[in-house]
Design a protein around this motif. Structure first.
Motif, PDB file in Angstrom:
ATOM      1  N   PHE A  38      39.130 -20.961  -5.642  1.00 28.98           N
ATOM      2  CA  PHE A  38      40.270 -20.440  -4.884  1.00 28.98           C
ATOM      3  C   PHE A  38      40.865 -19.172  -5.512  1.00 28.98           C
ATOM      4  O   PHE A  38      41.712 -18.529  -4.909  1.00 28.98           O
ATOM      5  N   PHE A  39      40.408 -18.839  -6.715  1.00 30.25           N
ATOM      6  CA  PHE A  39      40.858 -17.603  -7.364  1.00 30.25           C
ATOM      7  C   PHE A  39      39.927 -16.433  -7.045  1.00 30.25           C
ATOM      8  O   PHE A  39      40.205 -15.288  -7.413  1.00 30.25           O
ATOM      9  N   SER A  40      38.842 -16.711  -6.335  1.00 28.87           N
ATOM     10  CA  SER A  40      37.832 -15.683  -6.045  1.00 28.87           C
ATOM     11  C   SER A  40      38.405 -14.440  -5.376  1.00 28.87           C
ATOM     12  O   SER A  40      38.051 -13.315  -5.752  1.00 28.87           O
ATOM     13  N   PRO A  41      39.283 -14.562  -4.366  1.00 25.94           N
ATOM     14  CA  PRO A  41      39.814 -13.347  -3.737  1.00 25.94           C
ATOM     15  C   PRO A  41      40.543 -12.427  -4.709  1.00 25.94           C
ATOM     16  O   PRO A  41      40.506 -11.202  -4.563  1.00 25.94           O
ATOM     17  N   VAL A  42      41.207 -13.004  -5.708  1.00 28.47           N
ATOM     18  CA  VAL A  42      41.931 -12.200  -6.681  1.00 28.47           C
ATOM     19  C   VAL A  42      40.970 -11.372  -7.527  1.00 28.47           C
ATOM     20  O   VAL A  42      41.289 -10.254  -7.946  1.00 28.47           O
ATOM     21  N   LYS A  43      39.797 -11.904  -7.757  1.00 34.29           N
ATOM     22  CA  LYS A  43      38.804 -11.184  -8.573  1.00 34.29           C
ATOM     23  C   LYS A  43      38.071 -10.123  -7.767  1.00 34.29           C
ATOM     24  O   LYS A  43      37.227  -9.409  -8.316  1.00 34.29           O
ATOM     25  N   ASN A  44      38.398 -10.023  -6.478  1.00 39.60           N
ATOM     26  CA  ASN A  44      37.701  -9.066  -5.614  1.00 39.60           C
ATOM     27  C   ASN A  44      38.674  -8.296  -4.725  1.00 39.60           C
ATOM     28  O   ASN A  44      38.449  -8.127  -3.530  1.00 39.60           O
ATOM     29  N   PHE A  45      39.761  -7.816  -5.333  1.00 38.22           N
ATOM     30  CA  PHE A  45      40.707  -7.007  -4.560  1.00 38.22           C
ATOM     31  C   PHE A  45      40.020  -5.755  -4.014  1.00 38.22           C
ATOM     32  O   PHE A  45      39.219  -5.123  -4.707  1.00 38.22           O
ATOM     33  N   PRO A  46      40.335  -5.379  -2.771  1.00 41.26           N
ATOM     34  CA  PRO A  46      39.847  -4.091  -2.257  1.00 41.26           C
ATOM     35  C   PRO A  46      40.318  -2.929  -3.142  1.00 41.26           C
ATOM     36  O   PRO A  46      41.393  -2.994  -3.755  1.00 41.26           O
ATOM     37  N   ASP A  47      39.532  -1.892  -3.204  1.00 40.99           N
ATOM     38  CA  ASP A  47      39.830  -0.752  -4.079  1.00 40.99           C
ATOM     39  C   ASP A  47      41.133  -0.063  -3.731  1.00 40.99           C
ATOM     40  O   ASP A  47      41.771   0.546  -4.591  1.00 40.99           O
ATOM     41  N   ASP A  48      41.554  -0.129  -2.460  1.00 41.12           N
ATOM     42  CA  ASP A  48      42.745   0.613  -2.051  1.00 41.12           C
ATOM     43  C   ASP A  48      44.049  -0.143  -2.286  1.00 41.12           C
ATOM     44  O   ASP A  48      45.119   0.345  -1.934  1.00 41.12           O
ATOM     45  N   PHE A  49      43.992  -1.335  -2.890  1.00 39.26           N
ATOM     46  CA  PHE A  49      45.215  -2.073  -3.169  1.00 39.26           C
ATOM     47  C   PHE A  49      46.005  -1.386  -4.287  1.00 39.26           C
ATOM     48  O   PHE A  49      45.441  -0.941  -5.288  1.00 39.26           O
ATOM     49  N   LYS A  50      47.319  -1.340  -4.132  1.00 40.90           N
ATOM     50  CA  LYS A  50      48.181  -0.787  -5.166  1.00 40.90           C
ATOM     51  C   LYS A  50      48.310  -1.778  -6.324  1.00 40.90           C
ATOM     52  O   LYS A  50      48.254  -3.000  -6.123  1.00 40.90           O
ATOM     53  N   ASP A  51      48.535  -1.266  -7.525  1.00 38.20           N
ATOM     54  CA  ASP A  51      48.654  -2.126  -8.701  1.00 38.20           C
ATOM     55  C   ASP A  51      49.789  -3.132  -8.556  1.00 38.20           C
ATOM     56  O   ASP A  51      49.669  -4.289  -8.973  1.00 38.20           O
ATOM     57  N   VAL A  52      50.894  -2.691  -7.951  1.00 44.45           N
ATOM     58  CA  VAL A  52      52.021  -3.597  -7.798  1.00 44.45           C
ATOM     59  C   VAL A  52      51.669  -4.775  -6.886  1.00 44.45           C
ATOM     60  O   VAL A  52      52.091  -5.922  -7.132  1.00 44.45           O
ATOM     61  N   ASP A  53      50.854  -4.531  -5.848  1.00 41.91           N
ATOM     62  CA  ASP A  53      50.414  -5.615  -4.965  1.00 41.91           C
ATOM     63  C   ASP A  53      49.418  -6.534  -5.669  1.00 41.91           C
ATOM     64  O   ASP A  53      49.460  -7.760  -5.502  1.00 41.91           O
ATOM     65  N   LYS A  54      48.538  -5.921  -6.438  1.00 38.35           N
ATOM     66  CA  LYS A  54      47.580  -6.733  -7.195  1.00 38.35           C
ATOM     67  C   LYS A  54      48.296  -7.690  -8.143  1.00 38.35           C
ATOM     68  O   LYS A  54      47.944  -8.864  -8.250  1.00 38.35           O
ATOM     69  N   LYS A  55      49.316  -7.154  -8.838  1.00 37.74           N
ATOM     70  CA  LYS A  55      50.074  -7.978  -9.789  1.00 37.74           C
ATOM     71  C   LYS A  55      50.809  -9.092  -9.062  1.00 37.74           C
ATOM     72  O   LYS A  55      50.772 -10.270  -9.471  1.00 37.74           O
ATOM     73  N   ARG A  56      51.474  -8.770  -7.970  1.00 38.05           N
ATOM     74  CA  ARG A  56      52.225  -9.774  -7.221  1.00 38.05           C
ATOM     75  C   ARG A  56      51.313 -10.860  -6.664  1.00 38.05           C
ATOM     76  O   ARG A  56      51.618 -12.060  -6.766  1.00 38.05           O
ATOM     77  N   LEU A  57      50.195 -10.458  -6.092  1.00 39.15           N
ATOM     78  CA  LEU A  57      49.274 -11.424  -5.508  1.00 39.15           C
ATOM     79  C   LEU A  57      48.577 -12.257  -6.569  1.00 39.15           C
ATOM     80  O   LEU A  57      48.351 -13.463  -6.381  1.00 39.15           O
ATOM     81  N   THR A  58      48.244 -11.647  -7.688  1.00 41.16           N
ATOM     82  CA  THR A  58      47.627 -12.401  -8.779  1.00 41.16           C
ATOM     83  C   THR A  58      48.568 -13.496  -9.256  1.00 41.16           C
ATOM     84  O   THR A  58      48.154 -14.647  -9.460  1.00 41.16           O
ATOM     85  N   ASP A  59      49.836 -13.158  -9.404  1.00 44.03           N
ATOM     86  CA  ASP A  59      50.820 -14.152  -9.829  1.00 44.03           C
ATOM     87  C   ASP A  59      50.966 -15.249  -8.774  1.00 44.03           C
ATOM     88  O   ASP A  59      51.028 -16.443  -9.110  1.00 44.03           O
ATOM     89  N   ALA A  60      51.029 -14.839  -7.519  1.00 40.84           N
ATOM     90  CA  ALA A  60      51.210 -15.821  -6.445  1.00 40.84           C
ATOM     91  C   ALA A  60      50.011 -16.765  -6.342  1.00 40.84           C
ATOM     92  O   ALA A  60      50.182 -17.982  -6.163  1.00 40.84           O
ATOM     93  N   TYR A  61      48.812 -16.225  -6.446  1.00 37.74           N
ATOM     94  CA  TYR A  61      47.614 -17.067  -6.390  1.00 37.74           C
ATOM     95  C   TYR A  61      47.533 -17.987  -7.601  1.00 37.74           C
ATOM     96  O   TYR A  61      47.105 -19.145  -7.497  1.00 37.74           O
ATOM     97  N   SER A  62      47.941 -17.487  -8.757  1.00 35.29           N
ATOM     98  CA  SER A  62      47.925 -18.317  -9.967  1.00 35.29           C
ATOM     99  C   SER A  62      48.871 -19.497  -9.816  1.00 35.29           C
ATOM    100  O   SER A  62      48.526 -20.644 -10.160  1.00 35.29           O
ATOM    101  N   VAL A  63      50.060 -19.236  -9.282  1.00 33.70           N
ATOM    102  CA  VAL A  63      51.031 -20.311  -9.070  1.00 33.70           C
ATOM    103  C   VAL A  63      50.506 -21.298  -8.023  1.00 33.70           C
ATOM    104  O   VAL A  63      50.594 -22.522  -8.207  1.00 33.70           O
ATOM    105  N   MET A  64      49.981 -20.780  -6.915  1.00 39.45           N
ATOM    106  CA  MET A  64      49.461 -21.646  -5.866  1.00 39.45           C
ATOM    107  C   MET A  64      48.371 -22.584  -6.408  1.00 39.45           C
ATOM    108  O   MET A  64      48.391 -23.796  -6.160  1.00 39.45           O
ATOM    109  N   ILE A  65      47.439 -22.024  -7.150  1.00 40.43           N
ATOM    110  CA  ILE A  65      46.314 -22.829  -7.639  1.00 40.43           C
ATOM    111  C   ILE A  65      46.772 -23.818  -8.701  1.00 40.43           C
ATOM    112  O   ILE A  65      46.424 -25.010  -8.655  1.00 40.43           O
TER     113      ILE A  65
END
Length: 598
Positions: free
Chosen positions: A212-239
């Motif tokens: 379930f962490f797979s999407p986080v390891k494959n962010f699209p190249d055009d994602f902003k760093d702030v979105d990557k950080k927020r989503l990584t944290d959210a996915y970590s909490v969810m899992i």
């Protein structure tokens, strides 16, 4: 195909549908706009009711929704949906409809009636098995390479919302299974033992290894760093806080209390209403009124016929032992297990595709535009999976995918790969499903219908086209085709044996081993598949025999006027239909062409 994609129906209304054929083009009668609106509303309401189905079709409007279909509120909503459209259809006169619309009406009546019948059975008390149920679909989505899209920030947020509802469903599933224990609806112990490891793999606390962490390891190249950080944290909490605890709780229950309550019997007949449910399943999957006894006998006859063909191959390669010994020889022949890397298996299928491409045009002038890919089955479900085809999206943006399980590449035997490609890929499921989805003449609800006797019957029929497509030149590959056909014939015997004749899992495994060249491990997985979904295994051979019968009839009656491309067009152009409707359609085509010739 996944069970949640199978829109349920039975053999009711075959009589009403008889003698209706559907021409390739709309007839002279103008389309009934009110009826067209009704069909569209049925489809749209269905996507809201089945949001996972919408996602699988490439409709992204409901990607954040997971409806808990195990609740009483959902069941009431589902029942009201089918009753509403059943009542609406009753008010529409056939005299106001074109031939094509009449067929759509008959099919929709069938859909409504069969789903209403389905809801009389307690399928909700066994909501999880190792092969067909929704936790496997969600696992595929979680990997980030299936139907659930992960292209935008909103896509990532949608999945988190969907997971919130999914973990609630997991808790409800445990509640329903506890109720099932009390009422006698439980899985056989052998199936429970297969589910538990699937759940266990998703309790790992190593996020980098969690599916379930797979999407986080494959962010699209055009994602902003702030979105990557927020989503990584959210996915970590969810899992960590929801997914892992939910899977751990379900795993603990399945591996202890539920396993202890598991059935020692193998067939569905041992459960309350089991006989009635199997009779319903036969109608559902074969689209006939055949009995279990009739199907069992057809299976025995087909096993005998195919065995005689296998004997010829055995003699051709110079093997001196009996047929059962030849099965063992083929299973263990090192030359048929040459691979050391899973990619080599995928490359071999690509080579088969390249070899047959020039001949495909000789048999098919109508071919799909939907892209096609070959992929290895995801690791979390690979050990219990069979090779399968997952359809592309309706808009063509997601390809159709042929999934190949390779749990141990050094033990992978390639002797049936040509046959397998024809069935699961081209011209089997990929052609049949993609052409249906691309057909603009069909109403939307018919583009994703799945009638197993037609769909699997077509795929098995295409296996017989191998020599016409330049394949089966190697006797072992031809034996692979015979082995696959034998496999489907054996299914008629063992499925009815398990669910109508009191056979045990071990009896079914032994019968299969005595008549097939598959390994004991593969056969065991197959038998447990039939145990998990009674009747589905019957559809392949029953459908294939009907299509082959129709081709032989057309060739005989039309003589030199028979055109194989046009025959295939006739079979494929109207999409999935019950076998009786297909037979009427082909009979009408034969008659009209004979009249033209005269």
């Amino acid at each position: 195909m996944k069970k949640y994609l199978i829109l349920l129906f039975g053999a009711l209304a075959l009589t009403a549908c008889k003698n209706k054929t559907e021409p390739l083009k709309e007839d002279a009668m103008a389309k009934n706009e009110a009826f067209g609106t009704l069909l569209n509303d049925y489809h749209e309401d269905g996507l809201k009711l089945y949001p996972l189905k919408a996602t699988s079709e490439g409709d992204n409007r409901y990607n954040d929704i997971f409806l808990n279909f195990l609740t009483e509120d959902y069941k009431a909503m589902e029942r009201a949906y089918y009753q509403k459209y059943k009542d609406a259809l009753a008010a529409i006169k056939d005299t106001e409809l074109s031939d094509s619309e009449k067929m759509s009406k008959a099919i929709l009546e069938w859909e409504c009636a069969r789903n209403l019948e389905r809801m009389e059975f307690r399928e909700d008390l066994t909501p999880i098995n190792q092969m067909w149920t929704v936790q496997l679909t969600m696992g595929q989505y979680a990997g980030g390479t299936s139907a659930q899209p992960f292209k935008t920030v909103k896509d990532y947020e949608n999945w988190l919302k969907r997971l919130d509802s999914y973990v609630v469903w997991m808790a409800t599933a445990e509640e329903r299974m506890r109720e099932g224990i009390e009422k006698g609806y439980v899985l056989p112990k052998s199936l429970i033992k297969k589910v538990a490891p699937q759940l266990k793999t998703l309790t790992t606390k190593d996020l980098d290894q969690h599916l379930f962490f797979s999407p986080v390891k494959n962010f699209p190249d055009d994602f902003k760093d702030v979105d990557k950080k927020r989503l990584t944290d959210a996915y970590s909490v969810m899992i960590n806080e929801k997914i892992i605890p939910a899977y751990q709780k379900l795993y603990d229950f399945m591996g202890s209390e539920y396993l202890a309550a598991g059935r020692n019997t193998s067939g569905i007949e041992a459960t309350p209403d089991g006989k009635a449910y199997y009779d319903y399943s036969i109608k559902l999957y074969t689209t006939t009124d055949m009995t279990a006894e009739e199907i069992h006998q057809i299976g025995l006859d087909e096993v005998k016929r195919i065995s005689m063909e296998m004997e010829k191959v055995k003699q051709q390669v110079g093997f001196d032992g009996n047929l059962k010994a030849f099965f063992d020889y083929v299973r263990n022949k090192k030359e048929l297990m040459p691979f050391t890397d899973p990619q080599q298996v995928i490359d071999n299928f690509k080579a088969i595709h390249a070899k047959m491409k020039p001949q495909v045009d000789q048999l098919f002038d109508n071919q799909p535009k939907t892209p096609f890919e070959i992929r290895r089955t995801e690791a979390f479900r690979e050990a219990s999976a069979s090779a399968e085809y997952n359809p592309g999206s309706l808009d063509g943006s997601r390809p159709g995918v042929f999934y190949v399980p390779i749990p141990d590449v050094t033990a992978y035997n390639l002797y049936s790969d040509e046959d397998l490609f024809l069935h699961e890929a081209i011209p089997g499921h990929h052609f049949q499903i993609s052409l249906t989805q691309e057909n603009e003449d069909l109403p939307k609800f018919r583009k994703t219908l799945w009638y197993s006797a037609y769909g699997e019957g077509w795929a098995l029929y295409t296996e017989s086209l191998g020599k016409e497509l330049g394949l089966y030149q190697d006797p072992y590959q031809y034996f692979g085709m015979l082995g696959a056909e034998m496999h489907r014939a054996v299914r008629l015997v063992v499925d009815t044996g398990l669910h109508a004749k009191g056979w045990t899992r071990e009896q079914a495994i032994k019968y299969s081993l005595d008549n097939e060249a598959e390994s004991e491990e593969a056969i065991t997985s197959e038998i447990e598949r039939y145990m998990a979904n009674p009747g589905q295994a019957l559809s392949y051979k029953i459908g294939q025999l009907k299509i082959m019968e129709l081709r032989a009839r057309a060739e005989k009656e039309m003589g030199k006027d028979f055109n194989i491309k046009e025959f295939h067009n006739q079979v494929l152009e109207t999409g999935c239909v019950p076998l009786a409707l297909l037979e009427d359609k082909i009979n009408g085509w034969i008659s009209s062409n004979k009249k033209g010739a005269e």
